[in-house]
Scaffold this motif. Structure first.
Motif, PDB file in Angstrom:
ATOM      1  N   UNK A   1      -4.409  21.370 -22.733  1.00 25.60           N
ATOM      2  CA  UNK A   1      -5.743  20.896 -23.082  1.00 25.60           C
ATOM      3  C   UNK A   1      -5.892  20.700 -24.585  1.00 25.60           C
ATOM      4  N   UNK A   2      -5.021  21.329 -25.366  1.00 28.52           N
ATOM      5  CA  UNK A   2      -5.050  21.093 -26.804  1.00 28.52           C
ATOM      6  C   UNK A   2      -4.626  19.669 -27.136  1.00 28.52           C
ATOM      7  N   UNK A   3      -3.734  19.091 -26.306  1.00 29.73           N
ATOM      8  CA  UNK A   3      -3.316  17.692 -26.485  1.00 29.73           C
ATOM      9  C   UNK A   3      -4.280  16.813 -25.692  1.00 29.73           C
ATOM     10  N   UNK A   4      -5.537  16.802 -26.107  1.00 33.36           N
ATOM     11  CA  UNK A   4      -6.612  16.220 -25.312  1.00 33.36           C
ATOM     12  C   UNK A   4      -6.441  14.725 -25.088  1.00 33.36           C
ATOM     13  N   UNK A   5      -6.097  13.992 -26.144  1.00 34.76           N
ATOM     14  CA  UNK A   5      -5.978  12.539 -26.014  1.00 34.76           C
ATOM     15  C   UNK A   5      -4.828  12.157 -25.085  1.00 34.76           C
ATOM     16  N   UNK A   6      -3.727  12.866 -25.199  1.00 42.09           N
ATOM     17  CA  UNK A   6      -2.582  12.605 -24.317  1.00 42.09           C
ATOM     18  C   UNK A   6      -2.945  12.928 -22.871  1.00 42.09           C
ATOM     19  N   UNK A   7      -3.652  14.024 -22.661  1.00 43.66           N
ATOM     20  CA  UNK A   7      -4.073  14.409 -21.319  1.00 43.66           C
ATOM     21  C   UNK A   7      -4.952  13.325 -20.698  1.00 43.66           C
ATOM     22  N   UNK A   8      -5.860  12.750 -21.509  1.00 47.86           N
ATOM     23  CA  UNK A   8      -6.713  11.661 -21.030  1.00 47.86           C
ATOM     24  C   UNK A   8      -5.879  10.452 -20.613  1.00 47.86           C
ATOM     25  N   UNK A   9      -4.881  10.134 -21.415  1.00 45.41           N
ATOM     26  CA  UNK A   9      -4.040   8.970 -21.134  1.00 45.41           C
ATOM     27  C   UNK A   9      -3.335   9.121 -19.791  1.00 45.41           C
ATOM     28  N   UNK A  10      -2.732  10.283 -19.554  1.00 46.31           N
ATOM     29  CA  UNK A  10      -2.036  10.530 -18.289  1.00 46.31           C
ATOM     30  C   UNK A  10      -3.029  10.537 -17.133  1.00 46.31           C
ATOM     31  N   UNK A  11      -4.189  11.146 -17.349  1.00 42.16           N
ATOM     32  CA  UNK A  11      -5.206  11.214 -16.296  1.00 42.16           C
ATOM     33  C   UNK A  11      -5.710   9.831 -15.920  1.00 42.16           C
ATOM     34  N   UNK A  12      -5.886   8.966 -16.896  1.00 46.59           N
ATOM     35  CA  UNK A  12      -6.386   7.617 -16.615  1.00 46.59           C
ATOM     36  C   UNK A  12      -5.408   6.829 -15.750  1.00 46.59           C
ATOM     37  N   UNK A  13      -4.125   6.952 -16.066  1.00 45.90           N
ATOM     38  CA  UNK A  13      -3.128   6.244 -15.263  1.00 45.90           C
ATOM     39  C   UNK A  13      -3.089   6.813 -13.855  1.00 45.90           C
ATOM     40  N   UNK A  14      -3.172   8.137 -13.736  1.00 45.33           N
ATOM     41  CA  UNK A  14      -3.203   8.767 -12.415  1.00 45.33           C
ATOM     42  C   UNK A  14      -4.384   8.259 -11.606  1.00 45.33           C
ATOM     43  N   UNK A  15      -5.541   8.236 -12.231  1.00 50.94           N
ATOM     44  CA  UNK A  15      -6.753   7.799 -11.527  1.00 50.94           C
ATOM     45  C   UNK A  15      -6.699   6.313 -11.199  1.00 50.94           C
ATOM     46  N   UNK A  16      -6.082   5.529 -12.100  1.00 50.91           N
ATOM     47  CA  UNK A  16      -5.986   4.095 -11.874  1.00 50.91           C
ATOM     48  C   UNK A  16      -5.186   3.799 -10.604  1.00 50.91           C
ATOM     49  N   UNK A  17      -4.036   4.444 -10.460  1.00 52.53           N
ATOM     50  CA  UNK A  17      -3.199   4.216  -9.283  1.00 52.53           C
ATOM     51  C   UNK A  17      -3.874   4.776  -8.029  1.00 52.53           C
ATOM     52  N   UNK A  18      -4.543   5.913  -8.151  1.00 50.16           N
ATOM     53  CA  UNK A  18      -5.266   6.464  -7.008  1.00 50.16           C
ATOM     54  C   UNK A  18      -6.384   5.527  -6.565  1.00 50.16           C
ATOM     55  N   UNK A  19      -7.050   4.894  -7.517  1.00 53.90           N
ATOM     56  CA  UNK A  19      -8.094   3.929  -7.188  1.00 53.90           C
ATOM     57  C   UNK A  19      -7.510   2.730  -6.447  1.00 53.90           C
TER      58      UNK A  19
ATOM     59  N   UNK B   1       0.833  -1.199   0.000  1.00 55.89           N
ATOM     60  CA  UNK B   1       0.000   0.000   0.000  1.00 55.89           C
ATOM     61  C   UNK B   1       0.869   1.251   0.000  1.00 55.89           C
ATOM     62  N   UNK B   2       1.994   1.207   0.726  1.00 52.47           N
ATOM     63  CA  UNK B   2       2.885   2.358   0.792  1.00 52.47           C
ATOM     64  C   UNK B   2       3.498   2.662  -0.572  1.00 52.47           C
ATOM     65  N   UNK B   3       3.869   1.614  -1.302  1.00 53.09           N
ATOM     66  CA  UNK B   3       4.428   1.810  -2.633  1.00 53.09           C
ATOM     67  C   UNK B   3       3.409   2.405  -3.584  1.00 53.09           C
ATOM     68  N   UNK B   4       2.174   1.908  -3.516  1.00 51.74           N
ATOM     69  CA  UNK B   4       1.109   2.449  -4.358  1.00 51.74           C
ATOM     70  C   UNK B   4       0.844   3.908  -4.019  1.00 51.74           C
ATOM     71  N   UNK B   5       0.862   4.240  -2.719  1.00 53.25           N
ATOM     72  CA  UNK B   5       0.618   5.614  -2.296  1.00 53.25           C
ATOM     73  C   UNK B   5       1.722   6.547  -2.776  1.00 53.25           C
ATOM     74  N   UNK B   6       2.977   6.088  -2.712  1.00 51.15           N
ATOM     75  CA  UNK B   6       4.094   6.909  -3.175  1.00 51.15           C
ATOM     76  C   UNK B   6       3.976   7.183  -4.673  1.00 51.15           C
ATOM     77  N   UNK B   7       3.594   6.162  -5.442  1.00 52.65           N
ATOM     78  CA  UNK B   7       3.420   6.347  -6.882  1.00 52.65           C
ATOM     79  C   UNK B   7       2.254   7.289  -7.161  1.00 52.65           C
ATOM     80  N   UNK B   8       1.183   7.157  -6.403  1.00 55.73           N
ATOM     81  CA  UNK B   8       0.024   8.020  -6.586  1.00 55.73           C
ATOM     82  C   UNK B   8       0.379   9.477  -6.287  1.00 55.73           C
ATOM     83  N   UNK B   9       1.169   9.695  -5.252  1.00 54.67           N
ATOM     84  CA  UNK B   9       1.595  11.060  -4.926  1.00 54.67           C
ATOM     85  C   UNK B   9       2.425  11.662  -6.056  1.00 54.67           C
TER      86      UNK B   9
END
Length: 275
Positions: free
Chosen positions: A96-114, A77-85
């Motif tokens: 925001x002009x690079x919309x698809x790339x922004x989505x990709x990064x956001x999805x990974x961020x949200x995945x680890x936070x989940x 859990x600590x490792x996951x939390x460090x990566x999420x931070x």
């Protein structure tokens, strides 16, 4: 959309993590079988290991649109939390002009936070057969450790409405290799550990003579293990010596036009996404 663009986004994410002080690597686990990218965070430290697998496949049908397949696995859990931070709000660094790339990064961020928010529940439930398989695996690789994770499946270019987001559980086991700790995912249907050719080769290089069958490992995405030598072990995609800024990251014409999916996918348009 070009798979090369997906690679460029993941490389950008690796470099951004490094700039935030989080050690990260990107490597191919199966370049021949489909460009499966693996983002390894803190791969040299067993208890901080987080591995995000990024792949893309076309949907069935005459009008193909990309499907995103993401999985995040962690040993603690600590490792996951460090990566999420380290990942927190990183998508805000993408225009925001690079919309698809922004989505990709956001999805990974949200995945680890989940994964962090649901760790207590995920780490106390094992799918049928996994406990026995883990015991058998440890007899062959005694220093391996269990991993828990979460998946994401959805349209690579589509919006993530509540009805489209799914976070199914994922399980795996971490093993030491010559390049650091790596994850072998658990296939709940087959009740086997799975590894792509690059990871199999890395495991065999680190443990000559390892009995894959006794460990319960099934290779996916390749014809034979023998076709992959130590030289092809999960090749690391090196970080360039120059700044992480690369025109391919944000200047792609398809990225600039990909606003709310108002233009065709790069699979079907005439724009060159790799200039």
């Amino acid at each position: 959309m070009s798979d090369d663009r997906l690679e460029a986004w993941t490389l950008w994410l690796r470099d951004a993590l490094i700039e935030r002080g989080a050690p990260a690597q990107v490597m191919y686990d199966d370049r021949v079988g489909g460009d499966v990218l693996v983002l390894v965070i803190a791969g040299q430290e067993r208890d901080r290991l987080v591995e995000v697998v990024v792949s893309r496949r076309a949907k069935d049908g005459p009008r193909t649109r990309g499907r995103a397949y993401l999985t995040a696995l962690a040993t603690t859990a600590a490792g996951a939390a460090a990566a999420s931070d380290a990942l927190e709000r990183l998508h805000h660094d993408v225009s925001r002009l690079a919309n698809a790339k922004r989505k990709h990064v956001r999805r990974i961020t949200r995945l680890v936070a989940q994964l962090v928010s649901s760790w207590a529940a995920r780490s106390t439930v094992d799918p049928p057969g996994r406990a026995l398989a883990l015991a058998e695996f440890l007899e062959v690789v005694p220093d391996a450790v269990p991993m828990y994770g979460v998946g994401y499946y959805g349209d690579l270019d589509g919006d993530d409405g509540p009805e489209r987001v799914r976070f199914p559980p994922a399980y795996g086991v971490a093993v030491p290799t010559g390049s650091g700790w790596r994850a072998l995912p658990w296939d709940a249907a087959a009740r086997r550990w799975t590894a792509r050719p690059g990871l199999v080769a890395a495991l065999q290089a680190a443990r000559p003579g390892v009995d894959l069958a006794a460990a319960g490992i099934t290779m996916v995405g390749g014809a034979t293990v023998a076709a992959f030598t130590a030289a092809s072990v999960a090749p690391v995609i090196e970080r360039p010596a120059s700044s992480r800024w690369d025109c391919a990251d944000s200047c792609s014409p398809c990225d600039l036009l990909d606003l709310a999916d108002l233009v065709p996918d790069c699979d079907s348009c005439d724009l060159d996404c790799n200039f």
